[in-house]
Design a protein around this motif. Structure first.
Motif, PDB file in Angstrom:
ATOM      1  N   LEU A 183     -13.565 -22.269 -24.875  1.00 24.43           N
ATOM      2  CA  LEU A 183     -12.985 -21.179 -24.082  1.00 24.43           C
ATOM      3  C   LEU A 183     -14.030 -20.183 -23.579  1.00 24.43           C
ATOM      4  CD1 LEU A 183      -9.714 -20.438 -26.082  1.00 24.43           C
ATOM      5  CD2 LEU A 183     -10.013 -21.848 -24.036  1.00 24.43           C
ATOM      6  N   THR A 184     -15.295 -20.412 -23.854  1.00 29.39           N
ATOM      7  CA  THR A 184     -16.327 -19.471 -23.413  1.00 29.39           C
ATOM      8  C   THR A 184     -16.272 -19.170 -21.913  1.00 29.39           C
ATOM      9  OG1 THR A 184     -17.840 -20.003 -25.230  1.00 29.39           O
ATOM     10  CG2 THR A 184     -18.820 -19.122 -23.219  1.00 29.39           C
ATOM     11  N   PRO A 185     -16.115 -20.168 -21.033  1.00 31.66           N
ATOM     12  CA  PRO A 185     -16.112 -19.846 -19.603  1.00 31.66           C
ATOM     13  C   PRO A 185     -14.949 -18.957 -19.168  1.00 31.66           C
ATOM     14  CG  PRO A 185     -16.461 -22.203 -19.959  1.00 31.66           C
ATOM     15  CD  PRO A 185     -16.024 -21.625 -21.261  1.00 31.66           C
TER      16      PRO A 185
ATOM     17  N   SER B 235     -14.979 -26.684 -30.142  1.00 37.72           N
ATOM     18  CA  SER B 235     -15.850 -27.014 -29.021  1.00 37.72           C
ATOM     19  C   SER B 235     -15.062 -27.707 -27.918  1.00 37.72           C
ATOM     20  CB  SER B 235     -16.988 -27.933 -29.486  1.00 37.72           C
ATOM     21  OG  SER B 235     -16.481 -29.227 -29.782  1.00 37.72           O
ATOM     22  N   TRP B 236     -15.698 -27.884 -26.768  1.00 34.25           N
ATOM     23  CA  TRP B 236     -15.028 -28.606 -25.686  1.00 34.25           C
ATOM     24  C   TRP B 236     -14.845 -30.071 -26.065  1.00 34.25           C
ATOM     25  CZ3 TRP B 236     -18.015 -32.515 -23.691  1.00 34.25           C
ATOM     26  CH2 TRP B 236     -19.397 -32.409 -23.828  1.00 34.25           C
TER      27      TRP B 236
ATOM     28  N   TYR C 288     -22.548 -14.887 -33.073  1.00 33.59           N
ATOM     29  CA  TYR C 288     -21.826 -16.155 -33.064  1.00 33.59           C
ATOM     30  C   TYR C 288     -22.294 -16.996 -31.878  1.00 33.59           C
ATOM     31  CZ  TYR C 288     -17.711 -19.258 -32.687  1.00 33.59           C
ATOM     32  OH  TYR C 288     -16.866 -20.337 -32.596  1.00 33.59           O
ATOM     33  N   ASP C 289     -22.505 -18.288 -32.117  1.00 28.88           N
ATOM     34  CA  ASP C 289     -22.979 -19.192 -31.067  1.00 28.88           C
ATOM     35  C   ASP C 289     -21.787 -19.652 -30.222  1.00 28.88           C
ATOM     36  OD1 ASP C 289     -24.127 -21.089 -29.474  1.00 28.88           O
ATOM     37  OD2 ASP C 289     -25.094 -22.208 -31.095  1.00 28.88           O
ATOM     38  N   VAL C 290     -21.716 -19.168 -28.996  1.00 33.43           N
ATOM     39  CA  VAL C 290     -20.578 -19.467 -28.119  1.00 33.43           C
ATOM     40  C   VAL C 290     -20.846 -20.640 -27.176  1.00 33.43           C
ATOM     41  CG1 VAL C 290     -19.830 -17.062 -28.135  1.00 33.43           C
ATOM     42  CG2 VAL C 290     -21.337 -17.865 -26.314  1.00 33.43           C
TER      43      VAL C 290
ATOM     44  N   ARG D 133     -29.869 -23.894 -24.156  1.00 33.99           N
ATOM     45  CA  ARG D 133     -28.835 -23.642 -25.147  1.00 33.99           C
ATOM     46  C   ARG D 133     -28.040 -24.915 -25.364  1.00 33.99           C
ATOM     47  NH1 ARG D 133     -28.260 -19.035 -21.752  1.00 33.99           N
ATOM     48  NH2 ARG D 133     -26.340 -19.863 -20.864  1.00 33.99           N
ATOM     49  N   ARG D 134     -27.318 -24.961 -26.491  1.00 35.70           N
ATOM     50  CA  ARG D 134     -26.557 -26.156 -26.831  1.00 35.70           C
ATOM     51  C   ARG D 134     -25.513 -26.491 -25.774  1.00 35.70           C
ATOM     52  NH1 ARG D 134     -23.290 -26.613 -30.972  1.00 35.70           N
ATOM     53  NH2 ARG D 134     -22.911 -24.396 -31.171  1.00 35.70           N
ATOM     54  N   GLY D 135     -24.953 -25.497 -25.137  1.00 33.77           N
ATOM     55  CA  GLY D 135     -23.867 -25.721 -24.207  1.00 33.77           C
ATOM     56  C   GLY D 135     -24.274 -26.230 -22.844  1.00 33.77           C
ATOM     57  N   GLU D 136     -25.574 -26.512 -22.642  1.00 29.63           N
ATOM     58  CA  GLU D 136     -26.000 -26.929 -21.311  1.00 29.63           C
ATOM     59  C   GLU D 136     -25.480 -28.312 -20.933  1.00 29.63           C
ATOM     60  OE1 GLU D 136     -30.196 -26.477 -21.004  1.00 29.63           O
ATOM     61  OE2 GLU D 136     -30.058 -24.356 -20.594  1.00 29.63           O
ATOM     62  N   ASN D 137     -25.022 -29.083 -21.917  1.00 33.76           N
ATOM     63  CA  ASN D 137     -24.421 -30.372 -21.634  1.00 33.76           C
ATOM     64  C   ASN D 137     -22.915 -30.266 -21.395  1.00 33.76           C
ATOM     65  OD1 ASN D 137     -26.820 -31.847 -21.825  1.00 33.76           O
ATOM     66  ND2 ASN D 137     -26.666 -31.893 -24.073  1.00 33.76           N
TER      67      ASN D 137
END
Length: 275
Positions: free
Chosen positions: A181-183, A135-136, A174-176, A262-266
């Motif tokens: 590195l998703t962006p 994760s980040w 898979y939850d990205v 989504r989880r990545g919104e933070n």
């Protein structure tokens, strides 16, 4: 089997990880980060490290060398931390050693913007092995001599924590959303075209064979280590075929096309995406 060495000096604990790995010197004059079979995650974290890490190496990623380290807990008798002492006493015999990269720095997207194909290849790999720990917040990548090295794959292959439900645990995309590195992963199709054909039964049997029998024994529901190795191959090999329902669907900007919470919104704004 992986190379086999003996720990001769306990140097220091690494307190960044929850499993409290330690830096040790071995009789081959090497320095290693030792991961213990007596840690909370147990031997399955070591199995995942070997299978996922050695698979990554054979797919062309930079991964520190791995060895089996024979540990006599007496080498840490002067370590004052009682938690470390307990961990050493719980981990006699074979543990996993990962080559220590002196002077390496943790990956920081502010200081090193990843190549889009590299980011896509890493994301594809992590999706294939189900790695939930890049994760980040905790990228588990090191920059060493200008190159990025992948580390810490113990949180992969989570299906082996519940073999009766392995197929279900490893199904679905898979939850990205939290992946560091998703962006930047805008070339997943290229990464897939390169990596998927390399996942063969021969390759999977090669990496599972590197796991010592000792870590595979007494698994409920399996007659022995080889049957358990076969089970890993049986789960992973179909995943390399089509349809690859587990592969995330990202648009050319490295974002999921669907909407909603989504989880990545933070994710912090400075992580951004490729410009």
């Amino acid at each position: 089997m992986l190379p086999h060495v003996t720990a001769i000096r306990y140097v220091t604990p690494l307190r960044e990880g929850g499993s409290l790995p330690g830096v040790v010197e071995a009789d081959d004059l090497g320095t290693y980060v030792m991961k213990f079979h007596g840690a909370g995650q147990g031997r399955k974290a070591l199995i995942a490290e070997v299978i996922a890490g050695e698979l990554a190496r054979r797919l062309g990623f930079r991964v520190p060398d791995q060895v089996l380290i024979d540990l006599d807990p007496a080498i840490g008798r002067h370590e004052p931390d009682p938690d470390v002492q307990d961990l050493l006493k719980a981990s006699p015999g074979w543990n996993l050693g990962v080559d220590f990269l002196p002077g390496s720095l943790g990956f920081d997207p502010l200081g090193w913007r990843p190549d889009r194909l590299f980011a896509s290849r890493v994301l594809w790999l992590d999706a294939f092995i189900g790695n939930v720990d890049r994760s980040w917040r905790n990228p588990n990548m090191l920059v060493w001599h200008g190159d990025v090295w992948l580390i810490d794959h113990g949180a992969s292959l989570i299906f082996h924590h519940a073999w009766a439900n392995a197929a279900r645990l490893f199904s679905g995309p898979y939850d990205v959303d939290d992946h560091v590195l998703t962006p930047f992963a805008t070339r997943l199709e290229e990464a897939e075209a390169e990596l998927a054909p390399k996942i063969t039964e021969v390759l999977l049997r090669e990496v599972t064979a590197l796991v010592p029998d000792l870590w595979l024994e007494n698994e409920p529901g399996f007659a022995g280590p080889q049957e358990l190795r076969d089970a890993y191959v049986d789960i992973l090999l179909p995943r390399a075929g089509k349809p690859r329902d587990w592969l995330p669907d990202l648009d050319v900007s490295g974002h999921r096309p669907d909407t909603g919470t989504r989880r990545g919104e933070n994710r912090p704004g400075w992580l951004g995406g490729p410009s």
